[in-house]
Design an enzyme around this catalytic site. Sequence first.
Site, mmCIF file in Angstrom:
data_model
loop_
_atom_site.group_PDB
_atom_site.id
_atom_site.type_symbol
_atom_site.label_atom_id
_atom_site.label_comp_id
_atom_site.label_asym_id
_atom_site.label_seq_id
_atom_site.Cartn_x
_atom_site.Cartn_y
_atom_site.Cartn_z
ATOM 1 C CB CYS A 106 -7.391 2.342 -7.330
ATOM 2 S SG CYS A 106 -6.944 3.781 -8.336
ATOM 3 C CB CYS A 109 -3.564 4.921 -10.793
ATOM 4 S SG CYS A 109 -4.265 6.034 -9.561
ATOM 5 C CB SER A 110 -1.952 1.571 -7.738
ATOM 6 O OG SER A 110 -1.047 2.657 -7.838
ATOM 7 C CB CYS A 111 -5.943 5.377 -5.060
ATOM 8 S SG CYS A 111 -5.487 6.666 -6.245
#
Lengths: 202, 235
Positions: A106, A109-111
């Site tokens: 991702c 962000c940090s999906c």
Amino acid sequence: MSHDHHHHHPEPTDPAIRVEAIEQLLVEKGIVTTERIDGVIDKYEHDIGPMNGATIVAKAWLDPQYRDRLLSDGSAVIKEEGFSGGQAEHLVVVENTDEVHNLVVCTLCSCYPWAVLGLPPSWYKSPEYRARAVRDPRGVLADFGTELDEEVEIRVWDSSAEVRYMVLPQRPPEATGDTVEELAPMVGRDAMIGVRLAGADS
Amino acid sequence: MSDAAGQTNRTAESFPAKASGVHDLGGKTGFGPVPADDDAIFHADWERRAFAVSQLAQIAAGFNTDAFRHGVEREDPDLYLRIPYFDKWIRNGERMLVEGGVLAPDEVSARMNGSESTGQPSRTTDATPHGERGVRRPAEQPAVYATGDQVRVRTDRTPTGHTRLPNYVLGHTGVVERVNESWIFPDTHAHGQGEDPTWVYAVRFNAADLWPDDHPTGQGHTVLVDLYEPYLETP
């Protein structure tokens, strides 16, 4: 928002103190309870995790029909398994083969597919991984000691919307068992992100 | 514009800061090797608590996940790349609580200093929660593109608010690999400007097109990016 936000060179305050202050304020005002906070932590630390993903990978290795359904409708399969929710309203499982190797990132962000893998490891959230996975996946794989044949096509999936991706790794030759209990321990979290091969980090 | 609950909402201007874009990291160079050994989910107890408290703060403030992500994107760019991940979360938890009118602007800092807050809570945005229904929604129109179609990423959109369009594909042409259902549109939803459900496509790009200097032979890997329909045009 803290007032140091607008300074030219802000210095961060100890985050532990900020967490404690906010938690105190929310509890004092009756907005949340300590038990509810503990419950959220407990759920994500203990109830969900890469064992969920490893179970469905092991089942897919053992049962071609299960594998086909997992690849065509991952969301339905994780719902059957009771893994729904937690960043996986729509799960797409992508399969590694002799010709194709998949890698998930991702960049914004940090999906991450919480429902099947739990919370992401630190490196997954690092600027280094987020910047480089899309541009230099072979370099990223080398950082994990993973080397692929030059001929293998690498496909990098940037989780930029709400679909969550999980890799179905190839079954390694040493994975000789014929039960989920024997095979699931061979399926490491990193293999389901795509930075390692199954067996290698398990 | 109004949201699903029929509330009238203000615009992005009611947020105190715009995203710097520092979070849009895809394809950037010079960061060095991935810290592959740093594989902990939490490094310390405060990170565990920050994870839970930030999410509960978002809910208490009445914000959706898109607004939460946009909050993190509005972190000071000088801090974004160097403070711990969960520090960004808890700082955003505070941002959510202040912007949602749950806490006064000075309330957390006062508590951290052992002093008394003198401010008053005041809601500064009308971004909404999405509740228990998740973020998948039927779109009003059928999907414009189908698997196999060529699409180009538009360059005439220059959002300063939240967007899920990574810069590294701007202006590039790719092929629709799969149609990935329809979803709340984050670009409006983050700002309380409605759900605006829209189709999402996994679009396949050649790394050799995105970064030609990396691939002098024209052969490279493939990058698939999930893109909302308003980001795309027919080439």
